[in-house]
Design a protein around this motif. Structure first.
Motif, mmCIF file in Angstrom:
data_model
loop_
_atom_site.group_PDB
_atom_site.id
_atom_site.type_symbol
_atom_site.label_atom_id
_atom_site.label_comp_id
_atom_site.label_asym_id
_atom_site.label_seq_id
_atom_site.Cartn_x
_atom_site.Cartn_y
_atom_site.Cartn_z
ATOM 1 N N VAL A 134 0.818 -1.226 0.000
ATOM 2 C CA VAL A 134 0.000 0.000 0.000
ATOM 3 C C VAL A 134 0.847 1.269 0.000
ATOM 4 N N GLY A 135 2.167 1.139 0.024
ATOM 5 C CA GLY A 135 2.992 2.333 0.169
ATOM 6 C C GLY A 135 3.493 2.928 -1.119
ATOM 7 N N ASP A 136 3.409 2.213 -2.220
ATOM 8 C CA ASP A 136 3.982 2.705 -3.468
ATOM 9 C C ASP A 136 2.995 3.469 -4.322
ATOM 10 N N ALA A 141 -0.771 0.035 9.637
ATOM 11 C CA ALA A 141 0.594 -0.489 9.570
ATOM 12 C C ALA A 141 1.587 0.454 10.254
ATOM 13 N N LEU A 142 1.459 1.754 10.021
ATOM 14 C CA LEU A 142 2.383 2.690 10.663
ATOM 15 C C LEU A 142 2.101 2.827 12.150
ATOM 16 N N SER A 143 0.840 2.696 12.538
ATOM 17 C CA SER A 143 0.526 2.691 13.965
ATOM 18 C C SER A 143 1.153 1.479 14.648
ATOM 19 N N VAL A 194 1.103 9.979 8.738
ATOM 20 C CA VAL A 194 2.282 10.846 8.567
ATOM 21 C C VAL A 194 2.839 11.245 9.931
ATOM 22 N N ARG A 195 1.965 11.483 10.892
ATOM 23 C CA ARG A 195 2.429 11.815 12.240
ATOM 24 C C ARG A 195 3.246 10.670 12.831
ATOM 25 N N VAL A 228 10.279 6.292 6.363
ATOM 26 C CA VAL A 228 10.356 7.476 5.503
ATOM 27 C C VAL A 228 9.241 7.455 4.464
ATOM 28 N N GLN A 229 8.877 6.267 4.027
ATOM 29 C CA GLN A 229 7.821 6.120 3.041
ATOM 30 C C GLN A 229 6.493 6.668 3.547
ATOM 31 N N GLY A 230 6.291 6.603 4.857
ATOM 32 C CA GLY A 230 5.026 7.053 5.420
ATOM 33 C C GLY A 230 4.802 8.546 5.356
ATOM 34 N N ILE A 231 5.844 9.332 5.094
ATOM 35 C CA ILE A 231 5.665 10.785 5.029
ATOM 36 C C ILE A 231 4.761 11.169 3.861
ATOM 37 N N SER A 232 4.764 10.395 2.804
ATOM 38 C CA SER A 232 3.963 10.713 1.619
ATOM 39 C C SER A 232 2.589 10.067 1.636
ATOM 40 N N PHE A 233 2.205 9.452 2.745
ATOM 41 C CA PHE A 233 0.904 8.792 2.800
ATOM 42 C C PHE A 233 -0.219 9.820 2.838
ATOM 43 N N ALA A 234 -1.423 9.340 2.507
ATOM 44 C CA ALA A 234 -2.578 10.239 2.460
ATOM 45 C C ALA A 234 -3.142 10.521 3.834
#
Length: 520
Positions: A252-254, A283-285, A315-316, A304-310
């Motif tokens: 889901v990250g790409d 997933a990031l939680s 992102v936090r 780092v990939q999570g910074i561009s998530f919706a």
């Protein structure tokens, strides 16, 4: 006969009436028994009148009660039932017995209602959960479809995984419970311990967390969250968790997505994008709860990939993970990060707070002084721009980072350097685009940091919000400590007013505050 003259001749009628009155008065005065009898008869008549009135009032009250009961029968029955039946406190053993019985009953609708309203909420007040409840909870997990029941089931499974079993003591509080493992060991029949049920719980939750069925999506998220409460000392469970989280993020990250507006995003959207966003957040939680792995490049890549998530909360979490990684390996984090200008416009306040801490950690890393000083200047610029953030919490966090206040382990030299930065550095704002149609926008001039901070504190002290006033007072206190550290190291020759009159007009600063891109 006239009684006065003793004349036997008859008297007139009027005289006879007066004489009879006098005679009766004389007789009453001469006979107390006759007076008492007359009083009793009068009192009896009044009593009968009062009793009739009371009977009428009672009939009226009964009629009104019947009418109220007919209009609102449920409330009346509840009140009467509460008056008749006194509720007794329910013990832990009774709650556990109810869970076992209701989980095995065939009438699922009735049992689920009792679990949700009477059993599960009362069990939550205890500070630990008996591992012997795990089989019944797993049975409910497999058989039940009610969302509320499943939420309680995953919650109690997570508590069983998180319980350390040290004398039943939990820092979270609650009614104390015994050490369940110790009770199971001394049980003659043989009780259930955590070692018996934890593998079963982990296997069940792992199966559900890896289920990619769309109809199973909500339960997948809850199972993944409950699985993160497993003890981190178990290497096998920890490696399995990393594998599950990294597998979700790889899928889901790409996909580039448009960032949501607000904390929870706008309503609507296609089902696929909503599921993808939920998986990113979950997933990031989960990755946020797992222990840091600085030497693992996959861990850093997905963080780092999570910074561009919706999802803004995702992102936090990503920025919080990266901030902690930057403390241990700032060079690797700086090389992996790209531009952070988009995060400046994120609507999540806590994400921008984490951004301020991240910028401070990288901008003060000595490992970048020689190799990549340009990266340090970029992160410094982002940190200084956060002074213009409309949120007081973000602005105050940026001020504390500039002052060198990030935790309670900073040295005097760091605090002195922070005061030097605050009084000497200048914020060069990015230029507005040349094709901008806004003619009212004034030219953005460079602003000394100390003047920006003073103006922001001045406006904060005029606020009617008590938390804002307290936070501003704490910032002033830290400013005093950094200033004292600078003077303690012999920097008394600092010309603190050097930039005070360099830019006499504050119109550019006011326009920056008014033209802020944040709508908060």
């Amino acid at each position: 006969m006239d009684l006065i003259t003793a004349d036997p001749a008859p008297v007139p009628a009027a005289a006879s009436t007066v004489s009879s009155s006098s005679a009766s008065s004389t007789t009453a005065a001469a006979s107390p028994a006759a007076t008492q009898q007359q009083y009793v008869s009068t009192k009896t008549a009044l009593g009968e009148k009062k009793s009739k009135r009371a009977a009428l009032m009672q009939i009226q009250n009964d009629t009104i009660s019947v009418a109220k009961a007919a209009l609102n029968p449920v409330r009346t029955n509840i009140i009467s039932h509460q008056k008749q039946k006194q509720k007794k406190p329910v013990s832990y053993a009774q709650l556990a017995r109810s869970i076992h019985e209701l989980a095995a009953t065939s009438d699922q609708k009735s049992s689920q209602k009792q679990l949700v309203h009477h059993v599960f909420p009362k069990l939550a007040v205890y500070n630990s959960v008996d591992p012997s409840l795990a089989p019944s909870l797993l049975m409910l997990d497999q058989q039940c479809e009610d969302r509320t029941v499943l939420r309680y089931v995953y919650y109690y499974l997570a508590r069983i995984l998180a319980d350390t079993g040290s004398q039943g003591l939990n820092p979270g509080g609650g009614i104390p419970t015994p050490n369940w493992d110790a009770l199971a060991d001394i049980d003659a029949v043989g009780g259930v311990t955590r070692a018996d049920v934890v593998p079963r719980i982990v296997n069940q939750l792992t199966t559900e967390a890896t289920n990619t069925d769309v109809e199973f999506h909500a339960r997948r998220l809850q199972a993944l969250k409950a699985l993160t409460y497993a003890p981190s000392s178990n290497i096998e469970i920890l490696s399995r968790l990393y594998e599950i989280v990294f597998g979700i993020l790889e899928k889901v990250g790409d996909v580039p997505q448009k960032r949501k507006k607000g904390i929870f995003g706008a309503k609507g959207g296609d089902k696929e994008s909503i599921i993808r966003s939920n998986l990113q957040y979950a997933a990031l939680s989960a990755l946020r709860r797992l222990p840091l792995d600085p030497g693992n490049p996959a861990f850093l890549h997905h963080a780092v990939q999570g910074i561009s998530f919706a999802d803004p909360v995702a992102v936090r979490h990503s920025l919080e993970i990266i901030s902690e990684l930057a403390i241990r390996d700032p060079y690797a984090v700086a090389m992996a990060l790209g531009a952070l200008q988009d995060v400046l416009h994120l609507h999540d306040v806590l994400a921008r707070v984490s951004l301020a801490r991240l910028c401070h950690t990288i901008s003060t890393a000595r490992s970048l002084d020689v190799e990549r000083p340009d990266i340090k200047s970029q992160f410094n610029s982002v940190l200084y721009q956060l002074l213009l953030d409309p949120s007081e919490r973000v602005c105050f966090e940026a001020i504390l980072c500039i002052l060198g206040k990030h935790d309670n382990t900073e040295k005097t030299e760091e605090r002195a350097a922070g005061w030097y930065r605050l009084t000497r550095e200048i914020l060069k704002l990015p230029e507005a685009p040349s094709n901008s149609k806004d003619k009212s926008q004034k030219t953005r001039r460079p602003q000394p940091l100390i003047k920006l901070v003073m103006r922001r504190l001045e406006s904060s002290f005029r606020s009617f919000s008590r938390p804002v006033l307290h936070a501003a007072a704490r910032v002033v206190q830290e400013m005093g400590r950094s200033r004292a550290a600078a003077h303690a190291l012999g920097l008394q020759d600092l010309d603190e007013g050097a930039y005070g009159n360099k830019y006499d007009s504050m119109d550019s600063f006011d326009s920056d505050m008014n033209d802020s891109s944040h709508p908060e």
